[in-house]
Design a protein around this motif. Structure first.
Motif, PDB file in Angstrom:
ATOM      1  N   LEU A 155      35.635   1.925  18.872  1.00  0.00           N
ATOM      2  CA  LEU A 155      36.210   2.974  19.705  1.00  0.00           C
ATOM      3  C   LEU A 155      37.158   3.863  18.901  1.00  0.00           C
ATOM      4  CD1 LEU A 155      36.947   0.922  22.957  1.00  0.00           C
ATOM      5  CD2 LEU A 155      35.121   2.602  22.607  1.00  0.00           C
ATOM      6  N   TRP A 156      37.899   3.277  17.980  1.00  0.00           N
ATOM      7  CA  TRP A 156      38.795   4.069  17.152  1.00  0.00           C
ATOM      8  C   TRP A 156      38.003   4.975  16.209  1.00  0.00           C
ATOM      9  CZ3 TRP A 156      43.527   5.769  17.104  1.00  0.00           C
ATOM     10  CH2 TRP A 156      44.016   6.350  15.932  1.00  0.00           C
ATOM     11  N   VAL A 157      36.962   4.446  15.598  1.00  0.00           N
ATOM     12  CA  VAL A 157      36.168   5.202  14.634  1.00  0.00           C
ATOM     13  C   VAL A 157      35.422   6.354  15.310  1.00  0.00           C
ATOM     14  CG1 VAL A 157      34.160   5.040  13.080  1.00  0.00           C
ATOM     15  CG2 VAL A 157      35.971   3.329  12.965  1.00  0.00           C
ATOM     16  N   ALA A 158      35.156   6.253  16.613  1.00  0.00           N
ATOM     17  CA  ALA A 158      34.492   7.342  17.327  1.00  0.00           C
ATOM     18  C   ALA A 158      35.248   8.656  17.144  1.00  0.00           C
ATOM     19  CB  ALA A 158      34.369   6.996  18.816  1.00  0.00           C
TER      20      ALA A 158
ATOM     21  N   ALA B  53      35.673  13.970  14.678  1.00  0.00           N
ATOM     22  CA  ALA B  53      36.548  15.014  14.134  1.00  0.00           C
ATOM     23  C   ALA B  53      36.278  15.237  12.648  1.00  0.00           C
ATOM     24  CB  ALA B  53      38.005  14.627  14.359  1.00  0.00           C
ATOM     25  N   GLY B  54      35.966  14.165  11.927  1.00  0.00           N
ATOM     26  CA  GLY B  54      35.714  14.289  10.499  1.00  0.00           C
ATOM     27  C   GLY B  54      34.479  15.113  10.198  1.00  0.00           C
ATOM     28  N   TYR B  55      33.375  14.839  10.890  1.00  0.00           N
ATOM     29  CA  TYR B  55      32.146  15.575  10.592  1.00  0.00           C
ATOM     30  C   TYR B  55      32.128  16.950  11.247  1.00  0.00           C
ATOM     31  CZ  TYR B  55      29.938  12.283   7.585  1.00  0.00           C
ATOM     32  OH  TYR B  55      29.643  11.520   6.483  1.00  0.00           O
ATOM     33  N   ILE B  56      32.966  17.179  12.257  1.00  0.00           N
ATOM     34  CA  ILE B  56      33.176  18.554  12.712  1.00  0.00           C
ATOM     35  C   ILE B  56      33.844  19.350  11.596  1.00  0.00           C
ATOM     36  CG2 ILE B  56      34.621  19.968  14.238  1.00  0.00           C
ATOM     37  CD1 ILE B  56      33.963  18.052  16.503  1.00  0.00           C
TER      38      ILE B  56
ATOM     39  N   ALA C 219      26.695   6.826  15.665  1.00  0.00           N
ATOM     40  CA  ALA C 219      26.662   7.351  17.030  1.00  0.00           C
ATOM     41  C   ALA C 219      27.426   8.655  17.182  1.00  0.00           C
ATOM     42  CB  ALA C 219      27.223   6.300  17.998  1.00  0.00           C
ATOM     43  N   PHE C 220      28.542   8.814  16.469  1.00  0.00           N
ATOM     44  CA  PHE C 220      29.410   9.964  16.681  1.00  0.00           C
ATOM     45  C   PHE C 220      29.440  10.921  15.485  1.00  0.00           C
ATOM     46  CE2 PHE C 220      30.898   6.776  19.662  1.00  0.00           C
ATOM     47  CZ  PHE C 220      31.102   7.519  20.816  1.00  0.00           C
ATOM     48  N   GLY C 221      29.535  10.390  14.264  1.00  0.00           N
ATOM     49  CA  GLY C 221      29.576  11.269  13.102  1.00  0.00           C
ATOM     50  C   GLY C 221      28.274  12.006  12.877  1.00  0.00           C
ATOM     51  N   GLY C 222      27.168  11.282  12.954  1.00  0.00           N
ATOM     52  CA  GLY C 222      25.870  11.899  12.710  1.00  0.00           C
ATOM     53  C   GLY C 222      25.486  12.934  13.749  1.00  0.00           C
TER      54      GLY C 222
ATOM     55  N   TYR D  32      35.860  18.320  23.132  1.00  0.00           N
ATOM     56  CA  TYR D  32      35.171  17.088  22.738  1.00  0.00           C
ATOM     57  C   TYR D  32      36.130  16.210  21.930  1.00  0.00           C
ATOM     58  CZ  TYR D  32      31.341  14.218  20.773  1.00  0.00           C
ATOM     59  OH  TYR D  32      30.507  13.190  20.395  1.00  0.00           O
ATOM     60  N   VAL D  33      36.817  16.837  20.970  1.00  0.00           N
ATOM     61  CA  VAL D  33      37.792  16.108  20.155  1.00  0.00           C
ATOM     62  C   VAL D  33      38.954  15.619  21.015  1.00  0.00           C
ATOM     63  CG1 VAL D  33      39.397  16.267  18.217  1.00  0.00           C
ATOM     64  CG2 VAL D  33      37.168  17.389  18.076  1.00  0.00           C
ATOM     65  N   ILE D  34      39.430  16.477  21.923  1.00  0.00           N
ATOM     66  CA  ILE D  34      40.565  16.105  22.777  1.00  0.00           C
ATOM     67  C   ILE D  34      40.225  14.885  23.619  1.00  0.00           C
ATOM     68  CG2 ILE D  34      41.924  16.840  24.781  1.00  0.00           C
ATOM     69  CD1 ILE D  34      41.839  19.686  23.561  1.00  0.00           C
ATOM     70  N   GLY D  35      39.023  14.864  24.196  1.00  0.00           N
ATOM     71  CA  GLY D  35      38.620  13.716  25.009  1.00  0.00           C
ATOM     72  C   GLY D  35      38.628  12.428  24.214  1.00  0.00           C
ATOM     73  N   LEU D  36      38.085  12.470  22.996  1.00  0.00           N
ATOM     74  CA  LEU D  36      38.065  11.273  22.150  1.00  0.00           C
ATOM     75  C   LEU D  36      39.471  10.916  21.658  1.00  0.00           C
ATOM     76  CD1 LEU D  36      34.821  11.977  20.115  1.00  0.00           C
ATOM     77  CD2 LEU D  36      35.149  10.186  21.820  1.00  0.00           C
TER      78      LEU D  36
END
Length: 458
Positions: free
Chosen positions: A256-259, A264-267, A388-391, A412-416
């Motif tokens: 959940l943390w890595v999500a 945000a990283g790949y954005i 699931a999230f970065g790709g 999207y970032v704010i929600g996560l």
């Protein structure tokens, strides 16, 4: 009995060597992925049939996504190796595989030469890159953090995060140089291969650095105790089974943390160039100039954030990064369209906050898990989070911006980040270390941060 974790404190020369050995793999991993994205259009023309350029480009990006899908497989395999035979073994194996696969991308024959075999070979190389990354990402963090006294872990992990950002900076500089100085004919004629062939000297440097480091005392102590008491049961032979049995909740917390980190990283590194050009009207040169300067600032900021983890609790630091993203993500996307200088400021702050979450991940991969299953238990949820999230982050962000508003990816970032705030508050530990007891059992301890590395009797 005192904990052996962190009891053997490496001197500054040793810890610097360990940091370099960990950082080089992170650099190569992110640099290779960025190169593939930068040269995607050229690769599409050369490796896929030319009857439909759009289909060719989509196929190229599909192979980019395949590397994320295979990461969890690499995480399971390399995690098993890391827990059974040592972190150093994983890091040597992964950098060899990653460097060889990247070099081969630069040497592959094209579609005009070997037909359908060209994309098949490219697929194999991408699978090998993704497989190696599944073990590389967390094992490097684990090695550095295990070598560090508890209060210094954040400071020593931060350079690994700087290396990942620096890779994107250099890749963006490559894109600028290509767009300014290299004609399209020269690029398709073979120049595109040159950056991929840099994997040869980088891989050699990385291999030399990693051959010169050793596993941390906390891991070696646990392995020695297990050997003395003959702990060779099915759990010892299968760290993944033991991880699911003893650390399932912690694995969910890390996922959940890595999500947030992965999205945000790949954005930042994979989507932002498209956003700046397509939605904010920046030229290609201006776009990559903004990215280079903003990420350069973030690179320098990481060691400063790493030192902050010594002055505040792990939870407070993680929650602060999340709160910052909740507050600043939307303004950052607004600022991207306000001119180059303002865009640099907005992207720099956004990048500092989101890469700051990676420092928390570097602490969590050690402090959430027992030493005897740490490599496996950390690698799998970390790889699943990125798959699931970065790709999917560039695709989801592009869809949100096109369908709703250029600022929609911010929400999207704010929600996560809201989810991450509660994960940090309720799930992430403040500082943990593993004591290896005389009978081979492990005992989880809570360290004191900030301040000295105190331990309680067993």
């Amino acid at each position: 009995m005192e904990s052996t974790a962190g009891s053997a404190r490496p001197n500054p020369v040793d810890i610097s060597r360990v940091r370099r050995a960990g950082a080089i793999g992170n650099f190569i991993e992110y640099f290779d992925n960025a190169l593939y994205g930068i040269f995607a259009v050229t690769i599409a023309k050369l490796f896929f049939p030319s009857f439909d350029p759009v289909v060719a480009l989509l196929s190229t990006f599909a192979l980019f996504g395949v590397s994320f899908v295979v990461r969890p497989v690499g995480a399971i395999v390399f995690g098993h190796i890391g827990d059974r035979w040592g972190r150093k073994t994983v890091l040597i194996s992964s950098i060899l595989l990653m460097s060889i696969a990247t070099t081969l991308v630069g040497l592959l024959p094209t579609y005009s030469t070997v037909g359908v075999l060209a994309p098949v070979l490219l697929l194999v190389c991408r699978l090998c890159q993704g497989f190696s990354t599944g073990g590389e990402s967390t094992t490097a963090l684990v090695l550095v953090a295990e070598h560090s006294p508890v209060p210094d872990r954040g400071r020593n992990v931060a350079p690994l995060i700087s290396a990942t950002i620096l890779a994107s900076v250099i890749a963006s500089l490559t894109a600028m140089i290509v767009s300014l100085a290299i004609p399209a004919s020269a690029l398709s004629g073979g120049f595109w291969r040159v950056p991929f062939l840099l994997a040869v000297p980088l891989g050699i440097v990385g291999l030399v650095l990693r051959l010169r480091v050793d596993d941390a005392e906390v891991y070696k102590s646990a392995a020695e105790v297990s050997a003395v008491i003959g702990k060779q049961d099915s759990e010892r032979r299968a760290p993944l089974v033991q991880a699911f049995r003893t650390a399932k909740k912690s694995m969910v917390i890390l996922f959940l943390w890595v999500a947030l980190q992965a999205t945000a990283g790949y954005i930042t590194v994979s989507y932002m160039a498209t956003h700046l050009m397509h939605f904010d009207g920046h030229s290609m040169v201006s776009t990559y100039g903004i990215i280079v300067v903003a990420l350069g600032i973030a690179t320098v900021a990481m060691p400063v954030l790493g030192r902050l983890t010594r002055r505040m609790s792990r939870k407070t630091f993680a929650m602060a990064m999340c709160a910052g993203l909740v507050v600043f993500s939307y303004p950052a996307f607004v600022l991207l369209g306000k001119g180059a200088v303002v865009a640099v400021a907005g992207l720099a702050v956004f990048a500092i906050l989101q890469f700051g979450t990676m420092i928390s991940s570097g602490l969590a991969v050690v402090e959430l898990f027992p030493v005897d299953v740490r490599a496996t238990a950390a690698a799998l949820p970390y790889a699943l989070g990125f798959a699931a999230f970065g790709g999917t982050a560039p695709f989801v962000s592009t869809w949100l911006a096109a369908e709703f508003s250029p600022t929609a990816p911010a929400f999207y970032v704010i929600g996560l980040a809201v989810i991450g705030f509660f994960v940090g508050w309720l799930g992430l530990p403040d500082a943990r270390e593993m004591a290896v007891l005389a009978d081979g059992r492990t005992d989880l301890r809570v360290g004191q941060v900030p301040g000295e590395d105190r331990r309680t009797p067993a």
